[in-house]
Motif scaffolding. Structure first.
Motif: not given
Lengths: 76, 518
Positions: B186-200, B337-345
């Motif tokens: 339904e919805s997703a949010m993107a963050y600047g760093m993949g490690f920080a997506t999990n740990s935060m 995707f050749g970029a940086a960052g993480g998402y949660i959906g």
């Protein structure tokens, strides 16, 4: 040509010995120390085997042949 | 091992995963090697303490010698005496885009890896088997690069604020809507760093009084997030559904440890592909267990998004399951995707909650606009929305490369861990000297590999990890396989005792084969 192949094969065996005992990563002086200790221990093992193993094998052979093919003269 | 009939018909395709046992002789020799290195480590530490040798590692200052010692534990001992000796295989500086081929700066060390100097030469066109470049989007030419350059000239590089303040660009909204469509949530949010997506974000979802069931081999970001949250953590054996079910049963029956109250939430943390083992999670069984015991599932698809599934949508599509069954789908943009960052959906209420309560959303700077554009372009390419079939071709090329490479390596006789379809290929090395030797010999033959030892893996199971890419052509793979074969013979790495029947032809499509012992 043959000599070169034999030398290459011996060098490859030496390389395997270096990898397995991890002396590949040691510095040269540590490697010399390790090789000295290994060669000493190996020489001592070979010497002990040379001195003691034939005598023990002969005695064991006599012991077992006494039990299995025992002649009456052994009790006298 | 075919699980189609066994687990109640949950699997629609064969699940071939194998972890061959360590041969006994190899394990004994590995311990012998570590024993020798430990003895020499003690000798060097003794010499450094009694000032016979110069001490080049970090020590306490003279005034602090009477304090509690800082550097006496096993990790520091390992670091000084074992890691330093083979350190030249890591942190190698590369000086071009990490695509299928990469340039590397040459380094030499004159004091046994304590310091490095650059010779000034650049080693060109090294075949890159170490970058997480699964779909080949790490490029400095092409549509992604042009779009990113345009956005860079329009928005600049920095955002200078957090998402909640004034750092929420329209590009971020566009990206999040695209991710939600890509994943089928339904919805997703993107963050600047993949490690920080999990740990935060895990601390925002669970707290005290909740239970986290986490796999044995989870990534450090998941472990850190779980510990920061303050919930009770229980570990189940890697990919072992009986262990997970036992833990779930115990949790439901006994409740919280002292008060016996029911747990507020039970969260299961798993990953799509485990990067050190190359194994894929048994997702159908996990979802069946989650529904039976009414718990929540957090799926970390860092390595599997874009790399698995017929259209690259990840491990959920690979097993043919419904994305709505997974409560929280997390992933990163670094790998495919050749970029940086993480998402949660996930569901809309969940993501709206995270927009307000997640630490990463409130305090971390939002993603840089060119990076966002790279993700948007590459995701549209994978989905096929840019009008070409490039994305689908890349996903298929990756799948073919994976099957070919794994089959050839197994035929050669190496021990390879993991699932047949995972693009992460760990090749077992075991002995510590072979870790350094493998890295150096492969670099001499112009192939860049990543070798891993303790503490990322158990101490005797050190390995070399190959990451396949859709950018690798068959010629590159054949060259790499030939060199790996040479190095395998040179270093005697072919430990496997199972023999595969090698196919007479080498077709480039999927074939089934029998595993026989000779």
């Amino acid at each position: 040509m043959d000599i070169k192949r034999v030398k290459d094969y011996l060098y490859w065996l030496y390389y395997q010995y270096l990898l397995i005992t991890c002396s590949y990563v040691l510095e040269p002086w540590e490697q010399s120390m390790f090789h000295t200790i290994t060669v000493t221990i190996f020489a001592m093992v070979v010497y002990t085997a040379y001195v003691f193993v034939p005598i023990h094998v002969r005695l064991a052979f006599q012991f077992f042949s006494q039990i299995f093919g025992g002649q009456p003269e052994s009790t006298v | 091992i075919n699980h189609i009939v066994h687990n109640g018909g949950l699997y629609k395709r064969p699940f071939n995963e194998a972890f061959e046992e360590t041969p006994m002789l190899v394990a004994v020799l590995t311990y012998v090697g570590y024993g020798v290195l430990t003895l020499f480590g003690y000798l060097r530490d003794f010499m450094r303490q009694w000032k016979i040798e110069k001490c080049q590692h970090a020590t306490e200052r003279e005034e602090q010698k009477d304090f509690v010692p800082l550097y006496q534990d096993f990790e520091n001992f390992y670091n000084r005496n074992l890691y330093m000796r083979i350190r030249d295989s890591w942190n190698r500086p590369i000086c071009s885009v990490p695509g299928a081929k990469v340039d590397m700066m040459e380094r030499v060390s004159h004091d046994y890896n304590w310091t490095f100097t650059y010779t000034g030469r650049v080693i060109k066109d090294i075949i890159n088997m170490g970058s997480y470049n699964y779909l080949g989007f790490a490029q400095n030419t092409g549509t992604c690069q042009e779009a990113a350059a345009k956005v860079l000239s329009q928005y600049g590089a920095g955002v200078c604020s957090t998402r909640q303040e004034i750092g929420n660009l329209d590009k971020h909204e566009e990206l999040e809507e695209l991710i939600a469509r890509f994943l089928g949530v339904e919805s997703a949010m993107a963050y600047g760093m993949g490690f920080a997506t999990n740990s935060m974000n895990i601390p925002a979802l669970v707290g005290k009084g909740c239970l986290i069931l986490s796999d044995e081999l989870n990534h450090a970001s998941l472990v850190l997030g779980a510990r920061l949250s303050g919930a009770t953590i229980r570990i189940f054996k890697h990919n072992n559904m009986q262990s997970l079910e036992k833990l779930l049963k115990d949790a439901i029956v006994h409740g919280q440890p002292r008060t016996r109250r029911p747990w507020k939430k039970i969260l299961i943390l798993v990953e799509g592909i485990y990067s050190m083992e190359g194994s894929i999670v048994r997702l159908p069984e996990v979802i069946a267990l989650k529904k039976k015991y009414k718990s929540y599932l957090y799926l970390d698809e860092a390595h599997s998004i874009g790399a698995l599934g017929p259209s690259g949508r990840g491990v959920v599509e690979y097993f043919g399951l419904n994305p709505e069954d997974v409560d929280i789908m997390m992933g990163t943009f670094t790998k495919s995707f050749g970029a940086a960052g993480g998402y949660i959906g996930g569901k809309k209420e969940l993501i709206d909650y995270l927009r307000t309560y997640s630490h990463s959303a409130v305090y971390a700077t939002s993603m840089s606009p060119p990076v966002v554009e790279q993700i948007i372009t590459s995701m549209k390419c994978i989905m096929g929305e840019d009008g070409t079939t490039v994305g689908k071709a890349r996903v298929q090329q990756l799948a073919e490369n994976t099957r070919y490479f794994r089959r050839r390596l197994k035929e050669m006789g190496f021990i390879i861990y993991g699932n047949e379809d995972s693009p992460v290929v760990p090749l077992m090395l075991y002995m510590p000297a072979k870790i350094g030797a493998f890295g150096r010999e492969m670099l001499k033959r112009n192939i860049g590999v990543v070798v891993v030892g303790f503490p990322a893996t158990p101490i005797i199971e050190s390995r070399a990890r190959f990451c396949l890419s859709a950018a690798h052509t068959k010629e590159m793979l054949d060259t790499a396989l030939k060199k790996i074969n040479e190095v395998g013979d040179l270093l005697q790495l072919k430990y496997s005792r199972h023999r595969l029947v090698p196919l007479l032809d080498r077709p480039f499509d999927e074939t089934t084969y029998e595993e026989t012992e000779d």
